[in-house]
Design an enzyme around this catalytic site. Structure first.
Site, short mmCIF file in Angstrom:
data_model
loop_
_atom_site.label_atom_id
_atom_site.label_comp_id
_atom_site.label_asym_id
_atom_site.label_seq_id
_atom_site.Cartn_x
_atom_site.Cartn_y
_atom_site.Cartn_z
CB SER A 56 1.58 66.85 32.17
OG SER A 56 1.53 65.76 32.50
CG ASP B 173 2.00 64.83 39.11
OD1 ASP B 173 2.71 65.80 39.35
OD2 ASP B 173 2.17 64.04 38.20
CG HIS C 117 5.00 64.93 35.91
ND1 HIS C 117 3.45 64.52 36.10
CD2 HIS C 117 4.95 65.10 34.57
CE1 HIS C 117 2.77 64.77 35.05
NE2 HIS C 117 3.68 65.16 34.06
N1 ARG Z 1 2.92 59.30 33.04
C1 ARG Z 1 2.75 60.92 33.30
C2 ARG Z 1 3.37 61.53 31.87
O1 ARG Z 1 3.54 61.03 31.00
C3 ARG Z 1 3.55 61.06 34.48
C4 ARG Z 1 5.04 60.87 34.26
C5 ARG Z 1 5.82 61.23 35.69
N2 ARG Z 1 5.70 60.22 36.39
C6 ARG Z 1 6.68 59.24 36.71
N3 ARG Z 1 6.66 58.26 37.62
N4 ARG Z 1 7.78 59.13 35.70
O2 ARG Z 1 3.97 62.35 32.18
N1 GLU Z 2 1.96 62.72 32.16
C1 GLU Z 2 1.69 63.27 30.63
C2 GLU Z 2 2.43 64.49 30.44
O1 GLU Z 2 3.47 64.83 30.86
C3 GLU Z 2 0.16 63.49 30.75
C4 GLU Z 2 -0.29 62.32 30.71
C5 GLU Z 2 -0.52 61.72 29.02
O2 GLU Z 2 0.22 61.49 28.30
O3 GLU Z 2 -1.78 61.75 28.96
O4 GLU Z 2 1.77 65.33 29.91
#
Ligand code: ARG
Ligand code: GLU
Length: 719
Positions: A650, A224, A88
């Site tokens: 991330s 991921d 991502h």
């Molecule tokens: N929750 C994770 C973050 O905050 C992954 C986000 C990407 N994945 C998604 N399904 N939107 O970045």
């Molecule tokens: N998916 C998140 C990011 O883009 C990390 C997840 C979180 O917020 O801990 O950094």
């Protein structure tokens, strides 16, 4: 609740006990100050020294960590600059190389030789050369009598003078960052590389498996990850893209462990957490939970439902809105989980207990005694403004798409009024591609529905003192849809060709037309009202809170005995550590710390946009062909731990007791997202891809063995 009262004393004791015992997991620590934690970390199983993690004099772990594209983290995992980050995080770049013929999002991409790697204009990675405390230089002449503005300009002046004195190489940058609410300052010397090439990515059905349904959730089964490579000039220093550039030779890279993880194993996550507010008082947490999160959740909920319906009705719309929807849904879901976590763990009450200790400590101290009551009353004053700013932000700036065009046109008018034709032309040249980009992924019918629904929410639920009379008059009755249709019928903004023609024609005529446009007028009115009634007071109160928090932070560090304080996250390099640990879903269900490929197959829905599984992966599962990466005939996929992470982490590597890569951070468990405001070790868990799954996908699934061959694979648990 009487139950709580009866149990108050044992609970209090349990709280104090658990606080001391478990607080080791909490914290995002500055790597140059780890000496104070070395004992703690070693007691948890770490075999390294603080110097192994961060050293100015010799290679250390920090030399393998980088800020990826400004918002994510990455790590270097080979002697030729191979970079591991999340799928991502690489998504936009992978998408930019994808087309109908070469659909890398759908099919994945693997460069089997270096000349197949793909260049990514605009992408940069930043390596940290050194970090230093510069507080004594920053705060020369600063005293409590200064206004916030004067204080800041004196600090800026001090730091600029300091910068002029220190020696760095010509390609290194020097940054200064306040920490502990401006009680201290650090200097960071960085080196930024801009020739970054895409090496490999799994298909979305692996790299984004589970998509929004599984986002922020455990158990998780997402691979991921994506791979890039840093290229450097002949001297190994940063250089603009060139075919002559060579793979970067890092000072240090992370070996990759083949031995996997067990519950209780030490974990260290190294990266660039974006922002947290761990020290705000209970009143500040309540404001987030009760005033900020609910409206923004409700507004996004409404917008997402409308988009979802449209996306389900037509494949074209689904593709156009996939990425926008994911972006809006990501934080919508996060805030829901955050509130659930805060409720479930009674965070506000725990914070109040902590504050009681503080109050006892400063009782009778004229310098500190009234800080908390003052902050509480400031948060009280701030709350309605913060709430109003959620409405404006979510309705006008975020979810009604056409307001983005209205904002462009409003800016264009201002450029014309300030600088005449010249101002118009300069802005117009940037505007035309932006306008065309806007329409590429735009459905006016959907946006019109979002407009009607959100303007109505803004009018009905927003604070009448802090919005405009026109908004309330026109959109709070059952007339919202009718008004919306009328505005959309009148506006020029929904007609792409017409807009471009106007922009390419006479500036005067265009400005004349836009100044009378129904939606530009609404945008200007809403933003003017916001500026006058909300933004002004909000920033004044916020300044007072910042000053109050600075004093509170100083007081906490001054009077709290035996506790180490870490600065709130601010996109600077941090170390967090914890251990591999399962997760209590509720009183009866505890989730294991690890997931397996079996779970991917359990979730498999043929042809589904979230849960499809590529055929080759199904075959490998059927034949259990896991090479050296499986464990007792099973393939690990993800695991969780009690590491204190946030957005920006991330792509952060998870490192074992000896400095080897064991995982790749990419998410947190849903309720655990409360850790941005309050870290509770009972439920806060970060989610990582197991390094063995990454190796398996590269080697067995993609058969890109050249990529695995350049890594150093190790067996730390066998010695
Ligand atoms: N929750 C994770 C973050 O905050 C992954 C986000 C990407 N994945 C998604 N399904 N939107 O970045
Ligand atoms: N998916 C998140 C990011 O883009 C990390 C997840 C979180 O917020 O801990 O950094």
């Amino acid at each position: 609740m009487t139950v709580k009262k009866l149990h108050f004393i044992p609970l209090l004791l349990a709280f104090i006990f658990s606080f001391n015992l478990l607080s080791a997991h909490e914290g995002m620590w500055l790597p140059h100050l780890l000496k104070q934690l070395e004992g703690d970390m070693q007691a948890m199983g770490m075999k390294m020294s603080a110097e192994d993690i961060y050293s100015v004099n010799s290679g250390s772990l920090k030399d393998a960590i980088l800020h990826f594209g400004g918002g994510c983290t990455g790590s270097i995992i080979s002697s030729s600059g191979l970079v591991l980050t999340n799928h991502h995080c690489g998504y936009g770049y992978i998408q930019s190389h994808s087309s109908i013929e070469n659909n890398y999002l759908r099919d994945g991409f693997w460069a089997k030789t270096k000349d197949q790697e793909l260049t990514n204009p605009g992408l940069f990675v930043t390596i940290i050369r050194r970090i230093e405390d510069v507080t004594e230089y920053a705060l020369v002449g600063v005293h409590s009598g200064l206004s916030e503005g004067k204080r800041q300009s004196l600090i800026d002046q001090n730091l600029n003078a300091y910068k002029a004195r220190i020696k760095v190489k010509s390609d290194e940058a020097v940054l200064f960052r306040p920490i502990y609410y401006g009680n201290q300052y650090i200097m960071i010397v960085t080196l930024t590389y801009t020739d970054i090439r895409l090496v490999g990515t799994p298909p979305e059905s692996i790299g984004k498996f589970g998509s929004d349904t599984d986002n922020w959730m455990w158990p998780r089964h997402t691979g991921d990850f994506s791979l890039f490579r840093i290229y450097a000039g002949p001297d190994n220093r940063p250089a603009a893209y060139s075919t002559d550039n060579k793979p970067y030779q890092p000072v240090h890279y992370l070996p990759v462990s083949l031995d996997g993880v067990e519950e209780g194993d030490f974990t260290l996550v190294f990266g660039f957490p974006g922002s947290t507010q761990e020290y705000i008082p209970a009143s500040g947490i309540s404001m987030n939970k009760d005033a900020i999160n609910p409206p923004r959740i409700a507004i996004r909920d409404t917008a997402l439902q409308i988009l979802n319906k449209g996306m389900r009705a037509a494949e074209k719309v689904r593709l156009q809105y996939a990425s926008k929807y994911a972006r809006v849904a990501n934080y919508w879901k996060k805030w829901i989980g955050q509130n659930q976590g805060l409720e479930r763990t009674n965070a506000v009450w725990k914070k109040i207990l902590e504050q009681k200790e503080f109050r006892d400590n400063v009782h009778g101290d004229p310098q500190y005694e009234d800080i908390l009551p003052r902050l509480d009353s400031l948060y009280g004053v701030l709350t309605p403004y913060m709430k109003a700013s959620q409405y404006y932000g979510e309705v006008v700036q975020r979810n009604i798409e056409i307001f983005a065009l209205a904002r462009y046109m409003s800016t264009l008018i201002h450029r014309y009024l300030e600088n005449g034709d010249e101002g118009f032309m300069a802005y117009r040249d940037r505007l035309i591609p932006a306008v065309n980009g806007f329409f590429k992924d735009y459905q006016v019918d959907l946006d019109r529905q979002v407009f009607a629904a959100l303007m109505r929410m803004y009018a009905v639920e927003g604070d009448p003192e802090l919005t405009s009379v026109e908004l309330i008059q026109q959109f709070s009755s059952g007339q919202a849809a009718y008004r919306t249709d009328a505005l959309f019928a009148q506006t020029l903004l929904t007609d792409q060709d017409g807009l471009i023609r106007l922009l390419e024609g006479s500036p005067e005529a265009a400005v004349h037309a836009f100044a009378q446009d129904s939606l530009v007028i609404w945008y200007d009115a809403l933003s003017r009202t916001y500026g006058e009634k909300v933004a002004g007071p909000l920033s004044k109160i916020q300044d007072e809170i910042d000053a109050g928090m600075r004093l509170y932070m100083a007081a906490l560090m001054d009077v709290t005995k035996g506790k180490k304080f870490y600065p709130d996250a601010n996109s600077t390099l941090r170390v967090t550590y914890g251990k591999v640990e399962g997760y209590p879903m509720n009183d009866t269900t505890r989730y294991d710390y690890i997931t397996w490929l079996d779970g991917v197959m359990e979730k498999y829905v043929p042809g589904d946009y979230e849960f499809d599984v590529p055929e080759r992966l199904r075959q490998l599962y059927a034949s259990k062909d896991y090479g050296p990466y499986g464990e007792n005939g099973k393939m690990p996929v993800c695991f969780i731990g009690s590491n204190h992470t946030t957005g920006g982490n991330s792509g952060s590597p998870t490192i074992d007791a000896e400095g080897n890569l064991i995982g790749l951070n990419f998410d947190r468990v849903w309720e655990g997202t409360m850790s941005d405001l309050y870290f509770d070790p009972t439920i806060c868990r970060n989610i990582m891809v197991d390094a063995r799954y990454i190796l398996f996908i590269i080697d067995k699934y993609a058969e890109a063995s050249t990529i695995v061959n350049e890594m150093t694979l190790v067996h730390p648990k066998r010695n």
